[in-house]
Design a protein around this motif. Structure first.
Motif, PDB file in Angstrom:
ATOM      1  N   LYS A  16      44.232  39.540  44.669  1.00 55.70           N
ATOM      2  CA  LYS A  16      45.050  40.748  44.747  1.00 55.70           C
ATOM      3  C   LYS A  16      44.557  41.613  45.903  1.00 55.70           C
ATOM      4  O   LYS A  16      43.652  42.454  45.727  1.00 55.70           O
ATOM      5  CB  LYS A  16      45.003  41.504  43.423  1.00 55.70           C
ATOM      6  CG  LYS A  16      45.619  40.694  42.274  1.00 55.70           C
ATOM      7  CD  LYS A  16      45.648  41.461  40.972  1.00 55.70           C
ATOM      8  CE  LYS A  16      46.359  40.641  39.890  1.00 55.70           C
ATOM      9  NZ  LYS A  16      46.376  41.334  38.591  1.00 55.70           N
TER      10      LYS A  16
ATOM     11  N   THR B 201      37.964  43.804  27.600  1.00 56.32           N
ATOM     12  CA  THR B 201      36.940  43.865  28.648  1.00 56.32           C
ATOM     13  C   THR B 201      35.593  43.396  28.116  1.00 56.32           C
ATOM     14  O   THR B 201      34.917  42.566  28.747  1.00 56.32           O
ATOM     15  CB  THR B 201      36.820  45.306  29.186  1.00 56.32           C
ATOM     16  OG1 THR B 201      38.024  45.672  29.858  1.00 56.32           O
ATOM     17  CG2 THR B 201      35.648  45.432  30.159  1.00 56.32           C
TER      18      THR B 201
ATOM     19  N   GLU C  29      39.555  38.929  37.653  1.00 56.41           N
ATOM     20  CA  GLU C  29      40.398  40.058  37.255  1.00 56.41           C
ATOM     21  C   GLU C  29      39.549  41.222  36.755  1.00 56.41           C
ATOM     22  O   GLU C  29      39.798  42.385  37.092  1.00 56.41           O
ATOM     23  CB  GLU C  29      41.375  39.600  36.175  1.00 56.41           C
ATOM     24  CG  GLU C  29      42.253  40.689  35.591  1.00 56.41           C
ATOM     25  CD  GLU C  29      43.229  41.280  36.592  1.00 56.41           C
ATOM     26  OE1 GLU C  29      43.646  42.440  36.394  1.00 56.41           O
ATOM     27  OE2 GLU C  29      43.570  40.585  37.577  1.00 56.41           O
TER      28      GLU C  29
ATOM     29  N   GLN D  68      37.665  40.844  48.281  1.00 53.89           N
ATOM     30  CA  GLN D  68      38.243  40.101  47.151  1.00 53.89           C
ATOM     31  C   GLN D  68      37.687  38.676  47.086  1.00 53.89           C
ATOM     32  O   GLN D  68      37.558  38.103  45.995  1.00 53.89           O
ATOM     33  CB  GLN D  68      39.765  40.083  47.246  1.00 53.89           C
ATOM     34  CG  GLN D  68      40.412  41.452  47.157  1.00 53.89           C
ATOM     35  CD  GLN D  68      39.962  42.251  45.942  1.00 53.89           C
ATOM     36  OE1 GLN D  68      40.011  41.767  44.811  1.00 53.89           O
ATOM     37  NE2 GLN D  68      39.489  43.471  46.181  1.00 53.89           N
TER      38      GLN D  68
ATOM     39  N   ASN E  68      40.981  50.152  46.770  1.00 57.08           N
ATOM     40  CA  ASN E  68      40.438  50.973  45.683  1.00 57.08           C
ATOM     41  C   ASN E  68      39.025  51.475  45.942  1.00 57.08           C
ATOM     42  O   ASN E  68      38.474  52.209  45.130  1.00 57.08           O
ATOM     43  CB  ASN E  68      40.454  50.175  44.374  1.00 57.08           C
ATOM     44  CG  ASN E  68      41.867  49.879  43.897  1.00 57.08           C
ATOM     45  OD1 ASN E  68      42.815  50.561  44.277  1.00 57.08           O
ATOM     46  ND2 ASN E  68      42.013  48.841  43.090  1.00 57.08           N
TER      47      ASN E  68
ATOM     48  N   SER F 131      37.360  42.611  39.948  1.00 58.63           N
ATOM     49  CA  SER F 131      38.131  43.239  41.025  1.00 58.63           C
ATOM     50  C   SER F 131      38.857  44.495  40.552  1.00 58.63           C
ATOM     51  O   SER F 131      39.131  45.393  41.352  1.00 58.63           O
ATOM     52  CB  SER F 131      39.131  42.250  41.622  1.00 58.63           C
ATOM     53  OG  SER F 131      40.093  41.856  40.664  1.00 58.63           O
ATOM     54  N   SER F 132      39.159  44.568  39.245  1.00 57.52           N
ATOM     55  CA  SER F 132      39.739  45.788  38.694  1.00 57.52           C
ATOM     56  C   SER F 132      38.680  46.848  38.450  1.00 57.52           C
ATOM     57  O   SER F 132      39.001  48.001  38.149  1.00 57.52           O
ATOM     58  CB  SER F 132      40.462  45.484  37.383  1.00 57.52           C
ATOM     59  OG  SER F 132      39.526  45.100  36.380  1.00 57.52           O
TER      60      SER F 132
ATOM     61  N   ARG G 202      36.817  47.186  35.966  1.00 58.92           N
ATOM     62  CA  ARG G 202      36.645  47.572  34.564  1.00 58.92           C
ATOM     63  C   ARG G 202      35.263  47.182  34.073  1.00 58.92           C
ATOM     64  O   ARG G 202      34.744  47.759  33.121  1.00 58.92           O
ATOM     65  CB  ARG G 202      37.720  46.916  33.692  1.00 58.92           C
ATOM     66  CG  ARG G 202      39.122  47.350  34.035  1.00 58.92           C
ATOM     67  CD  ARG G 202      40.197  46.925  33.055  1.00 58.92           C
ATOM     68  NE  ARG G 202      39.884  45.940  32.091  1.00 58.92           N
ATOM     69  CZ  ARG G 202      40.450  44.726  32.020  1.00 58.92           C
ATOM     70  NH1 ARG G 202      41.328  44.335  32.937  1.00 58.92           N
ATOM     71  NH2 ARG G 202      40.143  43.893  31.036  1.00 58.92           N
TER      72      ARG G 202
ATOM     73  N   CYS H   3      31.922  50.894  42.408  1.00 58.98           N
ATOM     74  CA  CYS H   3      33.101  51.230  41.607  1.00 58.98           C
ATOM     75  C   CYS H   3      33.573  52.667  41.820  1.00 58.98           C
ATOM     76  O   CYS H   3      34.661  53.035  41.354  1.00 58.98           O
ATOM     77  CB  CYS H   3      32.803  51.017  40.132  1.00 58.98           C
ATOM     78  SG  CYS H   3      32.476  49.298  39.692  1.00 58.98           S
TER      79      CYS H   3
ATOM     80  N   ARG I 219      43.768  45.481  45.934  1.00 57.77           N
ATOM     81  CA  ARG I 219      42.565  46.052  45.331  1.00 57.77           C
ATOM     82  C   ARG I 219      41.488  46.367  46.353  1.00 57.77           C
ATOM     83  O   ARG I 219      40.520  47.066  46.042  1.00 57.77           O
ATOM     84  CB  ARG I 219      42.039  45.122  44.231  1.00 57.77           C
ATOM     85  CG  ARG I 219      42.981  45.099  43.031  1.00 57.77           C
ATOM     86  CD  ARG I 219      42.462  44.305  41.867  1.00 57.77           C
ATOM     87  NE  ARG I 219      43.357  44.457  40.716  1.00 57.77           N
ATOM     88  CZ  ARG I 219      43.249  43.799  39.579  1.00 57.77           C
ATOM     89  NH1 ARG I 219      42.257  42.920  39.417  1.00 57.77           N
ATOM     90  NH2 ARG I 219      44.107  43.998  38.596  1.00 57.77           N
TER      91      ARG I 219
END
Length: 949
Positions: free
Chosen positions: A285, A623, A343, A317, A291, A346-347, A349, A776, A288
């Motif tokens: 993605k 998560t 996922e 990524q 971010n 990269s998010s 979370r 983050c 991202r």
């Protein structure tokens, strides 16, 4: 010192002793409003800033002058018995006050500003300004040629710069793309190198971070363009560049070649080439990449992205996907699991710990974070321990050494019939080893030495970090911690004596805790009185405790950690003893000479799971379930540098899931840290993480099998972390102040664990997360905010950090301007000294040094009841005293904490008073003179402190 507390807008305070509250201001539209002296201070401040620059905000002379001028203007306006004044009357008095004070340049700037505002208010000028075409009046720029690495030149591609800057500003409402572009072009010259153009773009954006946090994202995106150029060129073997819009297809083409490039360079595991790379590339993605804030992406670039001869070939990524692939190597459905793990990473979370990010998928996948060792009491054992330190530190491990078994000063050495010099000379060697083995320059080797409070050398141990005394008995680069039994603190409270022993004469004390320790210790005291113990010394317990606290304040070490709480609540007490914690005091695992405890860490980003009403329980559950699987996988794919660490990790399989972004979550929920609501949120959020983590480990046990030493553990007896509090309470005869309330169905989970077992001996630990929280873009771990505006230092340089939540609130109330920035700098990011900041915002955004540290202890106590290990808990005190320190640390003990971490007083890291623009970060590092710290020597963002990395 009192002069330094005068703020620009507090000038109105003295004036308000007069009756200005009865005075109204008639505005130009005919409406009236209450007279507000602070607006005069702000107007004067802006005038001085316009003439003298940002330096005026830090000048005592200017601030005192503004206070005096404001008071005179207020006196002039209120001294005539009037009940109302016109806006022009106020402005006239400001001009007059400036002229009388001899500030003619400032007065002229103020007059010109009034004229410009008056002109802008006329209808014809407003229309002219709105329809004017600035490009018609812009002089043509000279042709600028850009020099490539091979010496060739090409004209500067301004159109591409415009595209890149527009992409960087996309979606960032507060970012002015033209402003960045104009400043960049103004910095360019004919013959400028390509990398200097890229640098100019980044510098142009990040110079505005102090006034608008969104520019941090713009700067990151401009840095991203530089990374794309460098990376794509290295992988494809030719100069390439791509905009963000190109990356949807560019990543797909790049990813397989990136994997092959890494394998050919001997950096990536050849096994990665056996994945379905096309499937994985399609899952990337690219959006991202947008971010990251600037600090996060710069940190990623400097320390994490793989390089060949310092040329990066790994895009962000691809980095996340490489880490996910490395952790998935032994999964049955590798691609699906890799995509699931990607996922999560990269998010942002969840984020794995630094060693996992460094090494996953590489040819040396040492992915574990923490190692705990016990050093044996003979020369071969001591130097084996130091050798193991070097091997473990080489690949990014943080170390905790239990030195208690080593005999003390004056103890007999049977082999030579001589006397021991004690443990300190060997600690000096361990210190120097940590300096020598610095993980390839990625971060300093780091070790913490633990010594139990009854050890004969405890007083010399307390002095290890002092800057005076015999340098041969000092360890300036090594952390130290006291391993304190409950009996010692009970003696402190009762005013009793305390006896120091050499461990060679009392060998079982090392392995005992609780009632058994008390019995054996008192027996040895009796033997000493009878002359049956050769080496011992008796001191007043309270005197030793005072000295421990004094040295802790003076040097920041040794930290205070609690032996009995760690052992009595350990799930693994059937299979050994916890002899120490780790580098950052959150790991509490058993160690022996034959087993080096290992823990694999990662942290949930709490703020990424928030809704308008609180935590998204279902998202958090997903998560945590995936995160625990990732951490468990680390154990099987890990590269072990010593047999002792492999043996322990395979037998017990401990992991440590923690959290970060706690302060951000409180801001988002509008909860002040110093409040019962914050303590309750600490409790409920940790309860959810704990519940789902234990459930996930039990699910893995059903799928993969229980860990080898499960039988006999507290888990196998149906005793969960919340239940083990009762064991500690009983051992202390009820002397424990811990809330035991719960919200979830723990009976159901207890039954599940009894049926299915556990995959991991330990599941939960809260690490500091300093570097991964930077990546983050969230607050560190469970820490309160340090400052609302400050310069953050780490191994990537110095970076301006502004609290975006505060900035948004100040904007919403019309209070965010250059004067506010100046005030925040002057007061080191603390709001309580800035009068025009409303009280509710001062409370919500109170910094670490403004709050009673007991709030930190209370919140930590609520978390600790859910943890099978511990938490890295820093404590902050503005003005520590002996009494305050004594009360704080005894409260930490009584509230059931297992460990504490740094005691921090005011840090050496302050906002530079003159200006922040152009001084932050590695790209343009300028030496800044900073005040000396008071109290603990480790500053909050010390780049030389491993704990801060």
């Amino acid at each position: 010192m009192e002069r330094a507390l005068v703020t620009i807008v507090s000038a109105g305070k003295a004036a308000q002793a007069a009756p200005p509250n009865q005075l109204t201001v008639v505005r130009r539209d005919g409406n009236s409003t209450a007279f507000d002296p602070t607006k005069i201070s702000v107007a004067l401040s802006k005038a001085f800033l316009a003439v003298e620059g940002s330096e005026a905000g830090a000048s005592h002379r200017v601030r005192d002058l503004i206070a005096d001028l404001t008071a005179k203007v207020v006196d002039a306006l209120t001294g005539r018995g009037r009940h109302s004044v016109q806006v022009e009357d106020i402005q006239d008095q400001v001009e007059l006050a400036l002229m009388r004070a001899g500030e003619h340049q400032v007065a002229r700037a103020y007059v010109l500003y009034r004229e410009e505002r008056a002109k802008a208010r006329t209808p014809e000028n407003a229309a002219e300004l709105s329809t004017s075409d600035s490009t018609n009046n812009t002089p043509a720029r000279p042709v600028i040629n850009v020099r490539a690495a091979d010496g060739s030149t090409t004209p500067l591609d301004v159109d591409r710069l415009r595209v890149i800057v527009a992409e960087a500003a996309a979606g960032l409402d507060a970012v002015d793309a033209e402003l960045i572009l104009d400043e960049t072009l103004g910095s360019c010259y004919d013959g400028i190198a390509q990398h200097e153009v890229e640098l100019a773009l980044v510098m142009a954006a990040r110079g505005y971070v102090e006034t608008e946090p969104e520019y941090s994202y713009a700067a990151a995106r401009l840095l991203l363009d530089q990374i794309r150029r460098e990376t794509l060129g290295r992988v494809h073997g030719e100069a390439r560049q791509a905009s963000q819009a190109d990356m949807a297809t560019a990543y797909v083409d790049y990813f397989p070649q990136y994997i092959q490039t890494g394998i050919d360079a001997g950096l990536l595991d050849p096994e990665l080439a056996t994945f379905d790379l096309a499937k994985l590339a399609a899952a990337i993605k690219p959006e991202r990449d947008l971010n990251f804030a600037f600090l996060g992406l710069q940190t990623l670039y400097d320390r994490y992205l793989l390089h060949i001869d310092k040329t990066r070939f790994e895009l962000p990524q691809a980095f996340f996907l490489r880490v996910a692939m490395g952790i998935s190597l032994k999964e049955e459905h590798r691609e699906d699991r890799a995509i699931e793990f990607y996922e999560l990473l990269s998010s942002m979370r969840f984020m794995s710990s630094t060693p996992t990010l460094f090494n996953s998928g590489t040819t040396r996948p040492q992915l574990s974070s923490c190692f705990l060792t016990t050093v044996d009491d003979d020369l071969s054992g001591i130097f084996a321990g130091i050798r193991n330190n070097a091997l473990l530190a080489k690949y990014s491990g943080g170390l905790g050494n239990d030195w208690t078994p080593v005999r003390g000063i004056g103890a007999k050495i049977r082999g030579t019939n001589g006397e021991s010099q004690g443990v300190v000379p060997f600690l000096k060697i361990a210190n120097d080893t940590a300096v020598a083995v610095n993980q390839g320059g990625k971060r300093k080797g780091a070790v913490c030495a633990y010594l139990e409070t009854w050890h004969m050398d405890i007083e010399e141990f307390l002095d290890l970090r002092k800057n005076t005394g015999d340098e041969r008995r000092r360890t300036h680069d090594m952390n130290t911690a006291n391993w304190v039994p409950d009996l010692f603190l009970q003696r402190v409270e009762s005013g009793g004596d305390w006896t120091l022993f050499s461990p060679d004469e009392v060998p079982d004390l090392h392995d005992l805790y609780g009632a058994a320790f008390k019995t054996a210790y008192e027996n040895y005291e009796h033997k000493a009185d009878q002359g049956e113990i050769r080496v011992f010394r008796r001191v007043k317990a309270v005197d030793l405790w005072r000295r421990m606290l004094t040295v802790l304040f003076e040097t920041g070490h040794p930290w205070i950690t609690f032996k009995d709480a760690c052992n009595l609540r350990s799930p693994q007490q059937h299979d050994g003893v916890v002899h120490s914690s780790n580098l950052c005091t959150e790991i509490t695992l058993n160690t022996t000479v034959d087993e080096t405890a290992v823990c694999n860490l990662g942290s949930v980003n709490l703020v990424a799971h928030l809704t308008d009403t609180g935590l998204d329980a279902e998202l958090l559950k997903r998560t945590v379930k995936t995160a625990v699987r990732m951490l468990d996988n680390v154990i099987d794919v890990n590269f072990y540098t010593t047999p002792e660490s492999e043996r322990a990790n395979q037998r017990h399989r401990p992991v440590g899931l923690g959290l970060m972004g706690f302060a951000d979550a409180l801001f988002a929920l509008r909860i002040p840290y110093s409040s019962d609501a914050a303590v309750a949120f600490a409790d409920s959020s940790m309860e959810q993480i704990s519940y789902h983590a234990i459930e996930a480990s039990s699910d893995l046990a059903a799928e993969r099998g229980r860990y080898q030493t499960y039988e006999g553990s507290l888990w196998s007896q149906g005793i969960l972390p919340i239940d083990s509090l009762e064991l500690l309470r009983q051992a202390r005869n009820g002397d424990l102040t811990v809330d035991t309330s719960k919200q979830l169905d723990w009976d159901a989970l207890r039954g599940k664990v009894l049926r299915e077992g556990m995959r991991n001996s330990n599941v939960l630990a809260i690490a500091p997360t300093a570097t991964i929280s930077n990546i983050c873009g969230v607050s560190q771990s469970i820490e309160p905010i340090y400052r609302n505006l400050f310069v953050k230092s780490n191994m990537s340089g110095e970076f301006t950090v502004a609290n975006p939540y505060l900035v948004a609130d100040l904007k919403a109330r019309g209070l965010w301007d250059q004067v506010m920035v100046s005030d925040l700098k002057y007061h080191d990011g603390i709001l309580s000294q800035i009068d025009r900041v409303p009280a509710d915002l001062q409370e919500l955004y109170a910094t670490a040094f403004e709050m009673d540290p007991l709030w930190l202890v209370k919140a930590a106590s609520r978390r600790q009841k859910w943890l099978d290990q511990a938490q890295s808990l820093n404590l902050y005190m503005t003005a520590p005293s002996g009494k305050a320190l004594d009360e704080l640390y005894r409260s930490a003990w009584r509230y059931g904490l297992k460990t504490t971490y740094y005691l921090r007083s005011q840090s050496a890291t302050h906002v530079e008073k003159s200006t922040l623009q152009g001084t932050d970060g590695r790209l343009n590092a300028v030496p800044v003179a900073l005040p000396e710290p008071t109290g603990a020597v480790c500053s909050i963002e010390d780049p030389d402190c491993e704990a801060c990395q």
